[in-house]
Design an enzyme around this catalytic site. Structure first.
Site, PDB file in Angstrom:
ATOM      1  N   GLY A 201      45.186  32.076  38.570  1.00 20.39           N
ATOM      2  CA  GLY A 201      44.118  33.068  38.482  1.00 20.39           C
ATOM      3  C   GLY A 201      42.842  32.659  39.170  1.00 20.39           C
TER       4      GLY A 201
ATOM      5  N   GLY B  84      45.219  30.219  42.805  1.00 23.47           N
ATOM      6  CA  GLY B  84      46.606  30.574  43.049  1.00 23.47           C
ATOM      7  C   GLY B  84      47.207  31.283  41.848  1.00 23.47           C
TER       8      GLY B  84
ATOM      9  N   SER C  54      39.557  30.743  43.697  1.00 23.00           N
ATOM     10  CA  SER C  54      40.940  31.210  43.584  1.00 23.00           C
ATOM     11  C   SER C  54      41.827  30.017  43.259  1.00 23.00           C
ATOM     12  CB  SER C  54      41.398  31.851  44.898  1.00 23.00           C
ATOM     13  OG  SER C  54      40.742  33.074  45.124  1.00 23.00           O
TER      14      SER C  54
ATOM     15  N   GLY D 285      44.254  36.626  48.541  1.00 22.20           N
ATOM     16  CA  GLY D 285      42.832  36.307  48.448  1.00 22.20           C
ATOM     17  C   GLY D 285      41.948  37.422  48.951  1.00 22.20           C
ATOM     18  N   ASP D 286      42.393  38.128  49.981  1.00 23.73           N
ATOM     19  CA  ASP D 286      41.614  39.247  50.509  1.00 23.73           C
ATOM     20  C   ASP D 286      41.581  40.408  49.511  1.00 23.73           C
ATOM     21  OD1 ASP D 286      41.364  37.723  52.834  1.00 23.73           O
ATOM     22  OD2 ASP D 286      43.173  38.602  53.709  1.00 23.73           O
TER      23      ASP D 286
END
Length: 345
Positions: A257, A254, A252, A283-284
């Site tokens: 992408g 941020g 990830s 993120g989840d």
């Protein structure tokens, strides 16, 4: 069925204040509470996408009781046996097909089944204070209950039973006190023995130990990846993480992408533009996108499109950790995908 494991569940409390000023008293303008911990957040998004999900981990005490009451509210239907199918869940494609990613706006939410293990200690709380003037969030996280050896053994037994009916499993979040640092490695090995694809989303030493057990996927953010590999150059760090044992690494990045280094190729996916908002839970949501794409048999580019669109739609949501459905549907076809050449050997 998709199984999510949250060893350190939480009751998430969010307070909104007009402006957060250090050393001052504040009047709370809005407050919400909901079941939390990374795996429960993943389950909530999977449910919204129409995937029947079972959650396990630990819950205890008065806080745990509230968490479980709120968790029951996530299930729009009567829970079914964890090993059986659901007529409302998306079906896996026939072998040899690779359907395109879609935004299933008409899909009814699917049940989230509570298979948490009760512990004597009190489930932790996490407190988020949202400054409405700036949009910034200040987070306070309790450590969680002390888990005994007997309680850990009970979790292992429950996990082994649930794996028998799982299409994929996500191992998410921090470890509560009392759980050994190699716990995720143990759970990864059990999933691999059962032939169930496993995604690991944790950090620090639990990630370092867990990756050595060869999970199918890990999903570190940039800071977690740098801590694991010592490098902040995304491509180098992601390739290094894969050499340490993971079959696929989805980093990830941020607002930039996600970068995927997999046995099938290397891709980078990015939203069409940077968006303002609260990144809590983004993120989840990305994990939910990756897992749902996996069990639906989507291609890697389409899995990444879904993960990035969900993550971005979570940042845009007025409620921290939820995703904006309209934004998700609008973003999905606009996520850019770039394929990278494999590294020379």
């Amino acid at each position: 069925m998709i199984l999510t494991v949250t060893l350190n569940t939480a009751l998430d409390l969010t307070y909104g204040v007009p402006e957060l000023v250090p050393h001052a008293s504040h009047r709370v303008s809005e407050m919400s509470e909901r079941p939390g911990g990374k795996g429960l957040n993943v389950a909530r998004v999977l449910s919204a996408l129409g995937h029947r999900t079972v959650v396990t981990g630990f819950a205890g005490g008065a806080t745990g009781a509230v968490l479980r009451e709120l968790l029951a509210d996530l299930s729009p239907q009567e829970p079914t046996d964890p090993g059986t199918g659901s007529p409302d869940a998306p079906h896996a494609p026939e072998p040899g097909t690779a359907p395109a990613a879609t935004a299933p706006s008409a899909t009814a939410p699917a049940p989230v089944t509570d298979a948490l293990v009760t512990v004597a200690g009190n489930t932790r709380r996490t407190i988020a204070v949202v400054d409405r003037a700036t949009g910034d969030t200040t987070q306070l996280n309790e450590p969680g209950p002390l888990v005994t050896a007997d309680e850990w053994a009970a979790l292992l037994g429950r996990y082994e039973e649930l794996l028998a009916g799982a299409d994929a499993v996500a191992l998410c979040g921090s470890l509560p006190p009392g759980i050994h640092v190699g716990a995720y490695a143990e759970l990864v090995r059990s999933a691999r023995t059962a032939g169930v694809p496993v995604l690991l989303d944790t950090s620090g030493e639990p990630l370092r130990r867990g990756i050595a057990a060869r999970p199918d996927l890990i999903k570190p953010n940039a800071d977690e990846l740098a801590q694991l590999t010592g490098s902040r150059e995304p491509m180098r760090a992601t390739r290094d993480a894969r050499r340490r044992g993971a079959h696929g690494v989805i980093a990830s990045l941020g607002p930039d992408g996600m970068l995927a280094v997999t046995p099938d190729g290397i891709w980078q996916a990015a939203p069409p533009a940077r968006v303002p908002g609260n990144p809590t839970g983004a993120g989840d949501s990305a994990v939910a996108g990756l897992l749902s794409g996996l069990v639906e048999g989507l291609s890697w580019p389409d899995r990444l499109r879904r993960a990035v669109a969900l993550s971005t739609a979570t940042v845009l949501s007025p409620t921290a950790g939820d995703f904006d459905r309209a934004a998700y549907e609008e973003l999905l076809p606009r996520v850019g995908i770039e394929e990278h050449a494999p590294a020379a050997r």
